[in-house]
Design an enzyme around this catalytic site. Structure first.
Site, PDB file in Angstrom:
ATOM      1  N   GLU A 165       0.825  -1.208   0.000  1.00 17.12           N
ATOM      2  CA  GLU A 165       0.000   0.000   0.000  1.00 17.12           C
ATOM      3  C   GLU A 165       0.863   1.263   0.000  1.00 17.12           C
ATOM      4  OE1 GLU A 165      -4.352  -0.079   1.733  1.00 17.12           O
ATOM      5  OE2 GLU A 165      -3.002   0.644   3.277  1.00 17.12           O
TER       6      GLU A 165
ATOM      7  N   HIS B 286       7.282 -27.233   0.265  1.00 17.24           N
ATOM      8  CA  HIS B 286       6.513 -28.319  -0.350  1.00 17.24           C
ATOM      9  C   HIS B 286       5.359 -27.770  -1.179  1.00 17.24           C
ATOM     10  CE1 HIS B 286       8.667 -31.247   2.190  1.00 17.24           C
ATOM     11  NE2 HIS B 286       8.739 -30.216   3.012  1.00 17.24           N
TER      12      HIS B 286
ATOM     13  N   LYS C  39     -13.823   1.886  -2.100  1.00 15.99           N
ATOM     14  CA  LYS C  39     -14.553   2.242  -0.869  1.00 15.99           C
ATOM     15  C   LYS C  39     -15.819   3.011  -1.223  1.00 15.99           C
ATOM     16  CE  LYS C  39     -10.940   3.000   2.606  1.00 15.99           C
ATOM     17  NZ  LYS C  39     -10.359   4.014   3.470  1.00 15.99           N
TER      18      LYS C  39
HETATM   19  O1  PA5 Z   1      -3.020   1.789   6.233  1.00 22.95           O
HETATM   20  C1  PA5 Z   1      -4.115   2.325   6.170  1.00 22.95           C
HETATM   21  O2  PA5 Z   1      -4.248   3.549   6.252  1.00 22.95           O
HETATM   22  C2  PA5 Z   1      -5.373   1.489   6.008  1.00 22.95           C
HETATM   23  O3  PA5 Z   1      -5.087   0.142   5.937  1.00 22.95           O
HETATM   24  C3  PA5 Z   1      -6.303   1.729   7.183  1.00 22.95           C
HETATM   25  O4  PA5 Z   1      -5.650   1.343   8.372  1.00 22.95           O
HETATM   26  C4  PA5 Z   1      -7.592   0.928   7.025  1.00 22.95           C
HETATM   27  O5  PA5 Z   1      -8.216   1.280   5.823  1.00 22.95           O
HETATM   28  C5  PA5 Z   1      -8.548   1.201   8.184  1.00 22.95           C
HETATM   29  O6  PA5 Z   1      -8.829   2.574   8.307  1.00 22.95           O
HETATM   30  P1  PA5 Z   1      -9.488   3.156   9.600  1.00 22.95           P
HETATM   31  O7  PA5 Z   1      -8.525   3.014  10.728  1.00 22.95           O
HETATM   32  O8  PA5 Z   1      -9.778   4.597   9.305  1.00 22.95           O
HETATM   33  O9  PA5 Z   1     -10.753   2.383   9.857  1.00 22.95           O
END
Ligand code: PA5
Length: 469
Positions: free
Chosen positions: A300, A329, A442
């Site tokens: 990410e 394996h 989203k």
């Molecule tokens: O790394 C990130 O920013 C995301 O993975 C968030 O942690 C995830 O989308 C959850 O977001 P939030 O903490 O606002 O619910």
């Protein structure tokens, strides 16, 4: 301290699939470039979205530990179940810390042996997982007297977490009425957001996801520390380990700065040798979920479009998780004879908490070589054997070596990868702290679930032509 061995990523080991050792010398091109980036990171250290670099040092450390200890002490000795609601960066660190630092049998142990609550992290909107966990918890604790729910969401708007929270709140209210608020703790933005408003209105206890700390860089904040502390993990030592690594990663000498060396090695292997797939392969089940945590951080943070004069670059690496020796394996055939597009990152543990000795005396010649050894020795041999086999096939691989798995080395490991990600982001020219490509999915979910304001998007998603004006 944990150590890094990149010798098998170099040309003397893997020929034209490896890097020229001079590139990684302190005064070589990689060393000089990394020293410049170290200066840049030093200048931005602790500012903007790089406040995660300060999590292991005071005053942030002291503030967070005080808040976490207060909650831990409030519930000390009273909990049988701890249920975390969160997803992505609000869950993966919780799972990874628990797996690394508590026994794999933690939830299965009888209460007197366990000495801290069972931990369930519900990091998906999967209805069967959710319902099954709630039913299990409620079976012997119908009034939720010995259960604490921790909802983790910086924004409070993440659909999966929000939906679970609504169900849990309703269950708690039905079971406990106004007294339900003592069964919920939220970890969220200290000032803004939907969850903040809900908590302020309902009087739920909260701990902060600090400003300038994104989800995937938040495990060393209350996001990861609270469930760990409630489950008996020594969070002070975890932060000490992180601080020690953070300090080491300030060196301008590539040979002394593990994050700069790791980032330079992986980025250069990508650019010069076409290794765009990174396989993390821990030889320890305890570290298997840590590879999931890393996978999010690496994917990410670095997977981004970089517009350029010579055309668009699609930056980033595909992180893959494998488990040694299990996946020998399953995957190693591909890693040795499939496309030579991978760099394998072994995680090696020098001393395990248990050795599991293998008894002697069966008298079967074919198995005599195992007798008197131990499972720990066998696993160590398997790692060295796979490293050898990959190297023979000219497949670059490196090893991150942990003397043992404990709070200190896990704190080091987490900080190592966070700083490595910061270096890699600069090297690739991407913003390691945003995730713009996640937004459309989203929003489409909001649209399909009927959130006001997303009507037009819903029509586009469903392929229904918009009515003409
Ligand atoms: O790394 C990130 O920013 C995301 O993975 C968030 O942690 C995830 O989308 C959850 O977001 P939030 O903490 O606002 O619910």
């Amino acid at each position: 301290m944990i150590t890094l061995d990149v010798a098998r990523c170099l040309a003397p080991a893997v020929h034209d699939h490896g890097l020229d050792p001079d590139l990684l010398a302190d005064d070589g091109p990689g060393g000089v470039a990394a020293a410049e980036l170290t200066k840049r990171l030093e200048a931005s250290r602790g500012t903007g979205m790089e406040r995660w670099r300060l999590l292991a040092e005071d005053p942030m450390r002291a503030q967070h530990l005080a808040g976490v200890r207060e909650v831990r002490d409030r519930y000390a000795g009273t909990l049988r179940n701890l249920v975390v609601l969160g997803i992505g960066g609000s869950a993966l660190g919780n799972i990874a810390l628990q797996a690394a630092l508590n026994p794999p049998t933690h939830n299965l142990l009888p209460d007197p042996q366990r000495r801290s609550p069972r931990l369930f992290v519900l990091d998906n909107a999967d209805p069967v997982l959710f319902q099954g966990t709630v039913d299990l918890v409620a079976a012997d604790d119908p009034g939720f007297e010995r259960t604490l729910f921790v909802v983790i969401s910086k924004s409070g708007e993440t659909a999966e977490t929000a939906a679970q929270f609504l169900i849990v709140r309703d269950l708690l209210q039905k079971a406990r009425g106004d007294a339900h608020s003592d069964r919920l703790v939220a970890i969220t933005d200290p000032d803004r957001g939907t969850m903040r408003r809900i908590c302020d209105a309902a009087g739920y206890a909260t701990l902060p996801v600090p400003e300038g700390v994104g989800g995937r860089f938040s495990v060393l904040s209350p996001v990861g520390l609270l469930s760990a502390a409630l489950c008996g993990i020594d969070v002070e030592t975890l932060l000490e380990g992180a601080a020690a690594m953070e300090h080491a990663c300030r060196s301008e000498r590539l040979s002394e700065n593990p994050a700069a060396l790791l980032a330079t090695t992986l980025v250069e292997l990508g650019a010069r040798c076409g290794k765009g797939v990174h396989v993390m392969m821990p030889y320890a089940n305890q570290l298997d979920p840590m590879a999931d945590w890393w996978r999010q951080l690496w994917a990410e943070s670095l997977g981004k479009i970089v517009p350029g004069v010579q055309g668009t670059v699609f930056a980033g690496y595909t992180p893959v998780k494998a488990l040694g020796a299990t996946d020998q394996h399953s995957q190693v055939q591909l890693y040795r004879e499939g496309p030579n597009d991978k760099a394998v990152i072994f995680l090696e543990v020098e001393r395990f908490a248990s050795e599991a000795p293998i008894p002697v005396g069966l008298g079967e010649d074919a198995l005599a070589y195992l007798e008197g050894a131990s499972l720990a020795q066998l696993l160590a041999a398997e790692k060295r054997a796979t490293e050898y086999a990959l190297t023979e096939s000219r497949r670059p691989n490196l090893t991150i070596r942990l003397p043992e798995i404990n709070e200190h080395t896990i704190g080091e490991f987490i900080m190592l990868w966070q700083v490595t990600t910061a270096y890699a982001g600069l090297m690739l020219g991407v913003d390691a702290y945003d995730q713009p490509a996640v937004e459309l999915g989203k929003q489409a979910t909001f649209a399909l679930m009927g959130k006001p304001g997303f009507e037009q998007l819903r029509e586009r998603v469903e392929g229904v032509p918009a009515p003409s004006a």
